[in-house]
Design an enzyme around this catalytic site. Structure first.
Site: not given
Length: 359
Positions: A59-60, A163, A63
């Protein structure tokens, strides 16, 4: 981040695990022991949590890789008991770029959940409470599917530092501007945080921890954005200190300790004939004393790779750099020679004084 274990690098980004993550693992093991679980069931529960955090890392990375497309680097990704944090060098002020970076992380969880949905056989009936109460080889991937969907929902909460808060800010910024958009998103985030903490007292203490994390994350984001906006149009020259103590590279640790005790400086610039040689912090001096290097020259223990600002640089950029690096101070140069030093405390005092004068 201090007290973190380096797990390696992915796509050139350092992956760290904060020591508090071990508390989560210990709590899981303790909980399984309390339930009378055997070794295999306990290991499976630990494996499930580690798999969840692998999804968090991905997930990170979503980003980070989207940010890289816009020329924004990522220093590290840190795993905490409440999730992961990608330390981007900066958040783009362009609303479109921030929006794309913000949604890239949850999009990864959507992809993971979609892949699991494709490969898993459909459930013949709706799962009951027992399906979620214990992890087994049979329901491991199903639960992972539900967790990824929950991560999408959780991150959609319109509150910093989730987010959803950044998505809300980006959408509002198209019409209201970044400063006003941040105020609205931060205020909403703090209200939600108080709600989480209130509910946590009655149902789940973990919600209290999340509430505290969200409250201070929203507060910090709002303060930083307000300060950056206030500093626009000002130069480093206006916020730097010109009355400061320096060290020569040949002075000893003992000499530096004397200046530390006699004055208010905690950190020093090491310079020779106006040329910056390095910086020296109080912690470096204390460490040198512990290592019995009191008679060593400060040149042996100072930090040699030092970023410096010019007097004509933007004060907002210096503030952002200090917030990002947590450096104690930066030298300020004029025509290549040391003219002053700047740190976060002095910039904050500059903001307070200018704000008072404005009123």
């Amino acid at each position: 981040m201090k007290w973190s274990l380096n797990l390696g690098r992915i796509a050139g980004i350092k992956i760290l695990m904060h020591w508090t993550f071990l508390i989560l693992i210990g709590w899981i093991v303790f909980s399984e022991m309390q339930r009378g679980s055997d070794l295999m069931a306990t290991l499976l529960s630990v494996a499930f949590v580690l798999t969840i955090f692998l999804c968090v890392v991905l997930h990170e990375l979503g980003h980070a890789l989207m940010a890289k497309r816009y020329g924004v680097g990522t220093k590290m990704i840190t795993l905490l008991p409440i999730g992961g944090v990608a330390s981007l060098e900066r958040i783009p002020e362009n609303p479109k770029k921030e929006l794309m970076i913000a949604i890239a992380g949850p999009a990864v969880n959507v992809v993971i959940a979609f892949v699991l949905w494709l490969i898993l056989p459909p459930l013949r009936e709706l799962p009951d409470e027992s399906f979620f109460s214990r992890i087994t080889p049979a329901n491991f991937l199903y639960l992972l599917f539900f967790v990824n969907m929950m991560l999408v929902v959780f991150n959609a909460i319109p509150a910093f530092p989730m987010d959803g808060g950044r998505v809300l800010r980006a959408l509002l910024a198209f019409k209201l501007g970044r400063v006003r958009a941040t105020q609205i998103a931060a205020n909403l985030g703090q209200m939600l945080a108080i709600f989480f903490m209130f509910i946590g007292f009655f149902y789940n203490p973990f919600l209290i921890l999340i509430g505290i994390f969200v409250f201070f994350g929203a507060w910090s984001e709002n303060v930083v954005v307000q300060h950056i906006e206030f500093l626009r149009g000002h130069q480093v020259r206006e916020g730097m200190m010109t009355n400061f103590v320096t060290l020569a590279p040949t002075e000893t640790v003992r000499d530096a300790l004397g200046k530390l005790l006699k004055g208010s400086e905690h950190d020093f610039v090491v310079e020779q004939d106006g040329q910056v040689m390095g910086t020296l912090t109080r912690m470096q001096l204390i460490q040198a004393v512990k290592e019995e290097k009191v008679e060593s020259p400060v040149a042996d223990i100072m930090t040699q790779e030092v970023k410096a600002f010019n007097v004509q640089d933007k004060l907002a950029e210096a503030y952002t750099e200090l917030q990002k690096t947590k450096a104690p101070l930066f030298p300020v140069l004029e025509n290549g020679r040391l003219a002053g030093v700047i740190n976060s405390d002095n910039i904050n005092e500059f903001i307070l004084i200018k704000s008072a004068l404005a009123h």
